[in-house]
Enzyme design. Structure first.
Site, PDB file in Angstrom:
ATOM      1  N   TYR A   1       0.818  -1.191   0.000  1.00 36.40           N
ATOM      2  CA  TYR A   1       0.000   0.000   0.000  1.00 36.40           C
ATOM      3  C   TYR A   1       0.855   1.245   0.000  1.00 36.40           C
ATOM      4  O   TYR A   1       1.774   1.378   0.776  1.00 36.40           O
ATOM      5  CB  TYR A   1      -0.911  -0.027   1.228  1.00 36.40           C
ATOM      6  CG  TYR A   1      -1.763  -1.242   1.171  1.00 36.40           C
ATOM      7  CD1 TYR A   1      -2.951  -1.228   0.460  1.00 36.40           C
ATOM      8  CD2 TYR A   1      -1.335  -2.431   1.715  1.00 36.40           C
ATOM      9  CE1 TYR A   1      -3.722  -2.354   0.359  1.00 36.40           C
ATOM     10  CE2 TYR A   1      -2.096  -3.567   1.612  1.00 36.40           C
ATOM     11  CZ  TYR A   1      -3.294  -3.523   0.941  1.00 36.40           C
ATOM     12  OH  TYR A   1      -4.046  -4.648   0.842  1.00 36.40           O
TER      13      TYR A   1
ATOM     14  N   ASP B   1       7.593   3.376   5.275  1.00 37.38           N
ATOM     15  CA  ASP B   1       7.202   2.307   4.356  1.00 37.38           C
ATOM     16  C   ASP B   1       7.249   2.783   2.898  1.00 37.38           C
ATOM     17  O   ASP B   1       7.971   3.730   2.574  1.00 37.38           O
ATOM     18  CB  ASP B   1       5.817   1.785   4.747  1.00 37.38           C
ATOM     19  CG  ASP B   1       4.739   2.866   4.669  1.00 37.38           C
ATOM     20  OD1 ASP B   1       4.989   3.948   4.081  1.00 37.38           O
ATOM     21  OD2 ASP B   1       3.627   2.627   5.193  1.00 37.38           O
ATOM     22  N   SER B   2       6.415   2.196   2.050  1.00 40.75           N
ATOM     23  CA  SER B   2       6.456   2.538   0.619  1.00 40.75           C
ATOM     24  C   SER B   2       6.104   3.998   0.344  1.00 40.75           C
ATOM     25  O   SER B   2       6.438   4.522  -0.717  1.00 40.75           O
ATOM     26  CB  SER B   2       5.495   1.646  -0.172  1.00 40.75           C
ATOM     27  OG  SER B   2       4.177   1.813   0.311  1.00 40.75           O
ATOM     28  N   SER B   3       5.462   4.665   1.287  1.00 38.24           N
ATOM     29  CA  SER B   3       5.138   6.069   1.064  1.00 38.24           C
ATOM     30  C   SER B   3       6.403   6.914   0.982  1.00 38.24           C
ATOM     31  O   SER B   3       6.388   7.991   0.395  1.00 38.24           O
ATOM     32  CB  SER B   3       4.219   6.582   2.178  1.00 38.24           C
ATOM     33  OG  SER B   3       4.815   6.410   3.444  1.00 38.24           O
ATOM     34  N   VAL B   4       7.505   6.416   1.560  1.00 36.82           N
ATOM     35  CA  VAL B   4       8.749   7.202   1.608  1.00 36.82           C
ATOM     36  C   VAL B   4      10.012   6.394   1.273  1.00 36.82           C
ATOM     37  O   VAL B   4      11.125   6.871   1.476  1.00 36.82           O
ATOM     38  CB  VAL B   4       8.901   7.899   2.995  1.00 36.82           C
ATOM     39  CG1 VAL B   4       7.863   9.019   3.151  1.00 36.82           C
ATOM     40  CG2 VAL B   4       8.768   6.924   4.155  1.00 36.82           C
TER      41      VAL B   4
END
Ligand SMILES: *[C@@H]1O[C@H](CO)[C@@H](O)[C@H](O)[C@H]1NC(C)=O
Ligand SMILES: *[C@@H]1O[C@H](CO)[C@@H](O)[C@H](O)[C@H]1NC(C)=O
Length: 289
Positions: free
Chosen positions: A5, A34-37
């Protein structure tokens, strides 16, 4: 099937407002999450949680799929640029960069990770405690590179940004049986908040003073959640959005407490929920046709 996500662009406006207000000088941006950064750390570890292929990166410089879960740059790249630092934040494990580059900005983030160790295990990505170990190693290298005084200044004046939590709920709690058998959702939220609290205390113990804790977005509106919400007519999953609101409120309260508890800390809670919702509900106001 494991999934991942992404939070998309968020946080950003709130930082500009915050730092314009206090007029603070920020010499470095140090990122956990996480994948946001993540900007490519997962390319260097054996996991399927990767984004180093097309169409990722199609709007990035050179059309390169760097490992950012985005068509172009991610929020932390824009924040760095807005602070007058580099236009991109490099991944700590990327061999193309060294401590000279990381001295003004670095990300230890790993797509698919979360506060809970059990979340990072799902896709064999970097757990939060390991992100902290990498940060300690970074501090050592920074001191060797810049000298004690300048390195300490980078750490105390640098902005430490944390962005994760979505995977703990969607990839772990609601997908696998173990945490559901141990915790109610409310108890699980508290468990995660406890880990976030300890993590911030550890950062403070290592010299960090400017810290931004990101909340979670309306995660029930992520594409996979809508695609699988068939009885709900493919609209947002309300249950997940309610959990996001509850969890964010607990994180916010915790930051209020820690601001009193930790000497010299400037801790902000950055809530991406409403920013996101506005974009989802009125995309035409944000440049989408
Ligand atoms: C980092 O790499 C650059 C070239 O890419 C080099 O000039 C610099 O000396 C390196 N710094 C360290 C500390 O190794
Ligand atoms: C996560 O794992 C690390 C390393 O094994 C351990 O030190 C830490 O206590 C664990 N965290 C929690 C909340 O269980």
């Amino acid at each position: 099937m494991a999934h991942m996500y992404t939070k998309w662009l968020l946080l950003f406006t709130q930082f500009l407002v915050l730092f314009a207000k206090i007029g603070a000088k920020v010499p470095a941006l140090i990122v956990f999450g996480d994948s946001s950064v993540d900007a490519g750390n997962n390319n260097q570890i054996p996991t399927i949680a990767r984004s180093n292929f097309q169409p990722y990166g199609r709007d990035f410089k050179g059309g390169k799929a760097t490992g950012r879960f985005s068509n172009g740059r991610i929020a932390t790249d824009f924040i760095s640029e807005a602070l007058g630092l580099k236009p991109i934040i490099p991944a700590y494990l990327d061999p193309a960069y060294n401590i000279s580059d990381f001295a003004t900005g670095v990300t230890f983030a790993s797509a698919g990770t979360g506060y809970d160790n059990a979340t990072s295990n799902v896709l064999s990505v970097i757990p939060l405690w390991k992100e902290l170990e990498y940060y300690k190693e970074f501090q050592k290298k920074l001191r060797a590179n810049l000298g004690e005084t300048q390195a300490n200044q980078r750490i105390t004046e640098g902005l430490h940004l944390i962005s994760m939590g979505t995977n703990d709920f969607l990839e772990n709690y609601y997908t696998l049986p173990r945490r559901q058998s141990q915790f109610t959702i409310t108890q699980y939220e508290d468990f995660l908040v406890g880990i976030a609290r300890n993590f911030i205390k550890e950062l403070h113990g290592l010299g960090a003073r400017k810290i931004s804790l990101g909340g979670v977005p309306p995660m029930g509106c992520l594409p996979l959640e809508r695609a699988t919400n068939i009885i709900g007519g493919n609209d947002c999953n309300q249950k997940y959005n309610t959990v996001a609101l509850e969890f964010n409120e607990k994180l916010r309260k915790m930051t209020v407490e820690l601001n009193k508890e930790l000497p010299g800390v400037k801790l902000v809670f950055s809530n991406p929920y409403y920013v996101f919702m506005y974009i989802l509900r009125r995309p035409s106001l944000y440049g989408e046709l």
